[in-house]
Design a protein around this motif. Structure first.
Motif, PDB file in Angstrom:
ATOM      1  N   THR A   1       2.053  -8.458  -0.947  1.00  0.00           N
ATOM      2  CA  THR A   1       2.222  -9.343  -1.973  1.00  0.00           C
ATOM      3  C   THR A   1       1.044 -10.202  -1.973  1.00  0.00           C
ATOM      4  O   THR A   1       0.560 -10.547  -2.847  1.00  0.00           O
ATOM      5  CB  THR A   1       3.657 -10.095  -1.980  1.00  0.00           C
ATOM      6  OG1 THR A   1       4.603  -8.971  -1.771  1.00  0.00           O
ATOM      7  CG2 THR A   1       4.040 -11.148  -2.878  1.00  0.00           C
ATOM      8  N   GLY A   2       0.821 -10.878  -0.823  1.00  0.00           N
ATOM      9  CA  GLY A   2      -0.332 -11.905  -0.572  1.00  0.00           C
ATOM     10  C   GLY A   2      -1.537 -11.195  -1.052  1.00  0.00           C
ATOM     11  O   GLY A   2      -2.277 -11.862  -1.823  1.00  0.00           O
ATOM     12  N   ARG A   3      -1.797  -9.945  -0.651  1.00  0.00           N
ATOM     13  CA  ARG A   3      -3.129  -9.451  -1.231  1.00  0.00           C
ATOM     14  C   ARG A   3      -3.120  -9.118  -2.799  1.00  0.00           C
ATOM     15  O   ARG A   3      -4.143  -9.436  -3.593  1.00  0.00           O
ATOM     16  CB  ARG A   3      -3.476  -7.810  -0.531  1.00  0.00           C
ATOM     17  CG  ARG A   3      -3.705  -7.971   0.755  1.00  0.00           C
ATOM     18  CD  ARG A   3      -4.319  -6.779   1.404  1.00  0.00           C
ATOM     19  NE  ARG A   3      -3.210  -5.878   1.777  1.00  0.00           N
ATOM     20  CZ  ARG A   3      -2.686  -5.845   2.830  1.00  0.00           C
ATOM     21  NH1 ARG A   3      -2.894  -6.499   3.881  1.00  0.00           N
ATOM     22  NH2 ARG A   3      -1.611  -5.061   3.067  1.00  0.00           N
ATOM     23  N   ARG A   4      -2.033  -8.877  -3.363  1.00  0.00           N
ATOM     24  CA  ARG A   4      -2.137  -8.745  -4.885  1.00  0.00           C
ATOM     25  C   ARG A   4      -2.061  -9.887  -5.373  1.00  0.00           C
ATOM     26  O   ARG A   4      -2.667 -10.123  -6.503  1.00  0.00           O
ATOM     27  CB  ARG A   4      -0.735  -7.898  -5.204  1.00  0.00           C
ATOM     28  CG  ARG A   4      -0.688  -6.694  -4.726  1.00  0.00           C
ATOM     29  CD  ARG A   4       0.302  -5.700  -5.204  1.00  0.00           C
ATOM     30  NE  ARG A   4       0.549  -4.435  -4.715  1.00  0.00           N
ATOM     31  CZ  ARG A   4       1.216  -3.455  -5.093  1.00  0.00           C
ATOM     32  NH1 ARG A   4       2.140  -3.515  -6.000  1.00  0.00           N
ATOM     33  NH2 ARG A   4       1.269  -2.116  -4.321  1.00  0.00           N
ATOM     34  N   TYR A   5      -1.485 -10.979  -4.926  1.00  0.00           N
ATOM     35  CA  TYR A   5      -1.562 -12.377  -5.506  1.00  0.00           C
ATOM     36  C   TYR A   5      -2.926 -12.771  -5.654  1.00  0.00           C
ATOM     37  O   TYR A   5      -3.740 -13.492  -6.757  1.00  0.00           O
ATOM     38  CB  TYR A   5      -0.732 -13.423  -4.572  1.00  0.00           C
ATOM     39  CG  TYR A   5      -1.063 -14.699  -5.111  1.00  0.00           C
ATOM     40  CD1 TYR A   5      -0.360 -15.216  -6.148  1.00  0.00           C
ATOM     41  CD2 TYR A   5      -1.786 -15.447  -4.129  1.00  0.00           C
ATOM     42  CE1 TYR A   5      -0.557 -16.644  -6.592  1.00  0.00           C
ATOM     43  CE2 TYR A   5      -1.955 -16.639  -4.544  1.00  0.00           C
ATOM     44  CZ  TYR A   5      -1.456 -17.368  -5.923  1.00  0.00           C
ATOM     45  OH  TYR A   5      -1.843 -18.574  -6.154  1.00  0.00           O
ATOM     46  N   LEU A   6      -3.856 -12.714  -4.536  1.00  0.00           N
ATOM     47  CA  LEU A   6      -5.259 -12.914  -4.663  1.00  0.00           C
ATOM     48  C   LEU A   6      -6.138 -12.168  -5.361  1.00  0.00           C
ATOM     49  O   LEU A   6      -7.003 -12.616  -6.081  1.00  0.00           O
ATOM     50  CB  LEU A   6      -5.775 -12.775  -3.160  1.00  0.00           C
ATOM     51  CG  LEU A   6      -5.233 -13.870  -2.027  1.00  0.00           C
ATOM     52  CD1 LEU A   6      -5.881 -13.313  -0.770  1.00  0.00           C
ATOM     53  CD2 LEU A   6      -5.752 -15.504  -2.375  1.00  0.00           C
ATOM     54  N   HIS A   7      -5.801 -10.647  -5.712  1.00  0.00           N
ATOM     55  CA  HIS A   7      -6.492  -9.998  -6.399  1.00  0.00           C
ATOM     56  C   HIS A   7      -6.294 -10.293  -7.979  1.00  0.00           C
ATOM     57  O   HIS A   7      -7.173 -10.481  -8.725  1.00  0.00           O
ATOM     58  CB  HIS A   7      -5.890  -8.554  -6.321  1.00  0.00           C
ATOM     59  CG  HIS A   7      -6.616  -7.494  -7.285  1.00  0.00           C
ATOM     60  ND1 HIS A   7      -7.781  -7.132  -6.804  1.00  0.00           N
ATOM     61  CD2 HIS A   7      -6.229  -6.931  -8.129  1.00  0.00           C
ATOM     62  CE1 HIS A   7      -8.173  -6.279  -7.784  1.00  0.00           C
ATOM     63  NE2 HIS A   7      -7.399  -6.038  -8.526  1.00  0.00           N
ATOM     64  N   GLU A   8      -4.900 -10.654  -8.238  1.00  0.00           N
ATOM     65  CA  GLU A   8      -4.811 -11.364  -9.499  1.00  0.00           C
ATOM     66  C   GLU A   8      -5.203 -12.480  -9.846  1.00  0.00           C
ATOM     67  O   GLU A   8      -6.071 -12.817 -11.062  1.00  0.00           O
ATOM     68  CB  GLU A   8      -3.348 -11.534  -9.923  1.00  0.00           C
ATOM     69  CG  GLU A   8      -2.344  -9.870 -10.078  1.00  0.00           C
ATOM     70  CD  GLU A   8      -1.083 -10.066 -10.565  1.00  0.00           C
ATOM     71  OE1 GLU A   8      -0.648 -11.342 -11.095  1.00  0.00           O
ATOM     72  OE2 GLU A   8      -0.292  -9.310 -10.365  1.00  0.00           O
ATOM     73  N   THR A   9      -5.435 -13.462  -8.874  1.00  0.00           N
ATOM     74  CA  THR A   9      -5.992 -14.864  -8.914  1.00  0.00           C
ATOM     75  C   THR A   9      -7.327 -14.445  -9.406  1.00  0.00           C
ATOM     76  O   THR A   9      -8.087 -15.293 -10.186  1.00  0.00           O
ATOM     77  CB  THR A   9      -5.744 -15.805  -7.576  1.00  0.00           C
ATOM     78  OG1 THR A   9      -4.239 -15.680  -7.423  1.00  0.00           O
ATOM     79  CG2 THR A   9      -6.580 -16.998  -7.780  1.00  0.00           C
TER      80      THR A   9
ATOM     81  N   ARG B   1      -8.401 -13.078 -12.758  1.00  0.00           N
ATOM     82  CA  ARG B   1      -8.036 -14.119 -13.952  1.00  0.00           C
ATOM     83  C   ARG B   1      -8.892 -15.413 -13.942  1.00  0.00           C
ATOM     84  O   ARG B   1      -9.080 -16.180 -14.938  1.00  0.00           O
ATOM     85  CB  ARG B   1      -6.680 -14.721 -13.969  1.00  0.00           C
ATOM     86  CG  ARG B   1      -5.609 -13.292 -14.192  1.00  0.00           C
ATOM     87  CD  ARG B   1      -4.146 -13.891 -13.859  1.00  0.00           C
ATOM     88  NE  ARG B   1      -3.400 -12.955 -14.237  1.00  0.00           N
ATOM     89  CZ  ARG B   1      -1.851 -13.084 -13.854  1.00  0.00           C
ATOM     90  NH1 ARG B   1      -1.322 -14.377 -13.726  1.00  0.00           N
ATOM     91  NH2 ARG B   1      -1.000 -12.162 -14.288  1.00  0.00           N
TER      92      ARG B   1
ATOM     93  N   TYR C   1     -10.812 -13.794  -0.758  1.00  0.00           N
ATOM     94  CA  TYR C   1     -10.358 -12.806  -1.482  1.00  0.00           C
ATOM     95  C   TYR C   1     -10.869 -11.481  -0.873  1.00  0.00           C
ATOM     96  O   TYR C   1      -9.902 -10.597  -0.535  1.00  0.00           O
ATOM     97  CB  TYR C   1     -10.869 -12.699  -2.732  1.00  0.00           C
ATOM     98  CG  TYR C   1     -10.468 -11.401  -3.585  1.00  0.00           C
ATOM     99  CD1 TYR C   1      -9.143 -11.076  -3.705  1.00  0.00           C
ATOM    100  CD2 TYR C   1     -11.540 -10.554  -3.949  1.00  0.00           C
ATOM    101  CE1 TYR C   1      -8.953  -9.780  -4.340  1.00  0.00           C
ATOM    102  CE2 TYR C   1     -10.995  -9.308  -4.438  1.00  0.00           C
ATOM    103  CZ  TYR C   1     -10.038  -9.132  -4.788  1.00  0.00           C
ATOM    104  OH  TYR C   1      -9.671  -7.832  -5.461  1.00  0.00           O
TER     105      TYR C   1
ATOM    106  N   SER D   1      -9.195 -10.951   2.644  1.00  0.00           N
ATOM    107  CA  SER D   1      -7.961 -10.352   2.663  1.00  0.00           C
ATOM    108  C   SER D   1      -7.739  -8.906   2.226  1.00  0.00           C
ATOM    109  O   SER D   1      -7.000  -8.358   2.617  1.00  0.00           O
ATOM    110  CB  SER D   1      -7.177 -11.438   1.410  1.00  0.00           C
ATOM    111  OG  SER D   1      -7.463 -10.936   0.387  1.00  0.00           O
TER     112      SER D   1
END
Length: 226
Positions: free
Chosen positions: A88-96, A99, A112, A115
């Motif tokens: 979840t943390g990795r995907r959050y950073l990926h989306e951040t 965007r 990023y 991570s």
């Protein structure tokens, strides 16, 4: 002492709700994730013991499945929950990062990419593909190797750059040993990729080496110019 007997503002979950997650220690954060202790130890004592045995929070979260499941009270369900937290943390950073309007913060890029690579047990090589305004298009791990080496094929980097219609990229790889110092092979590879990608008008902005601590930027060290 049962954790329910603690003052409310000292219980990890209540403390998080009152003061925010940043106010918790590593052991308290882990205690919230674990949820319950084991016979003779409350959840905070269990968390503290795990951090001591594994050497810290990151080492515990990235430990092999067999090592985690070998600990009393840590079954497949809790292991799955911890792995889901990491992803979840990795995907959050990926989306951040995807965007972001542009890569205005080198530190955000370092966080990023660290991570994405630091947990890898073997050496891997990846590319962050960017458009003409340095906005992220995609991140891919292109090559996987052994504990101390990954073979990189410039032709494949060129091909993936064309697939993404990239105008620039940031390359990166990890050193599982923990040292972020570049080898002569790292420097040579960077120059080879820079020359090859220049033929298709794609700029290599940086090469980050991920080890312990802050990633090393070859651009900041002066190995990449122009």
């Amino acid at each position: 002492m049962n954790i329910r007997e603690w003052p409310a503002d000292e219980r990890p979950r209540e403390k998080l709700l009152q003061r925010g997650a940043a106010a918790l220690s590593d052991a308290e954060l882990l205690a919230v994730l674990l949820g319950s202790g084991v016979a003779g130890r409350n959840v905070v004592e269990l968390a503290r013991g795990l951090l001591v045995r594994f050497g810290g929070l990151r080492q515990f979260l990235e430990a092999p499945r067999s090592a985690v499941l070998g600990e009393p009270g840590l079954g497949p369900v809790k292991y799955a929950q911890l792995q889901a937290l990491l992803e979840t943390g990795r995907r959050y950073l990926h989306e951040t990062i995807e965007r972001a309007p542009a890569l205005e913060s080198p530190m955000a890029v370092k966080r990023y990419l660290k991570s994405m690579l630091r947990h890898e047990p073997s050496e891997v090589f990846g590319c962050l593909f960017l458009d003409s305004k340095h906005r992220p298009l995609a991140f891919e791990i292109l090559f996987r190797g052994t504990i101390d080496r990954a073979s990189v094929y410039p032709r494949e980097v060129v091909r993936r750059s064309l697939v993404h219609n990239a105008a620039a990229l940031i390359i990166c790889h990890n050193h599982p040993s923990g040292s972020s110092e570049p080898s002569q092979d790292d420097v040579h590879l960077t120059m080879t990729l820079k020359r090859g990608l220049a033929l298709i008008d794609v700029r290599v902005l940086d090469h980050l080496i991920i080890g312990e601590g802050e990633p090393l930027s070859m651009a900041e060290e002066g190995w990449i110019s122009g």
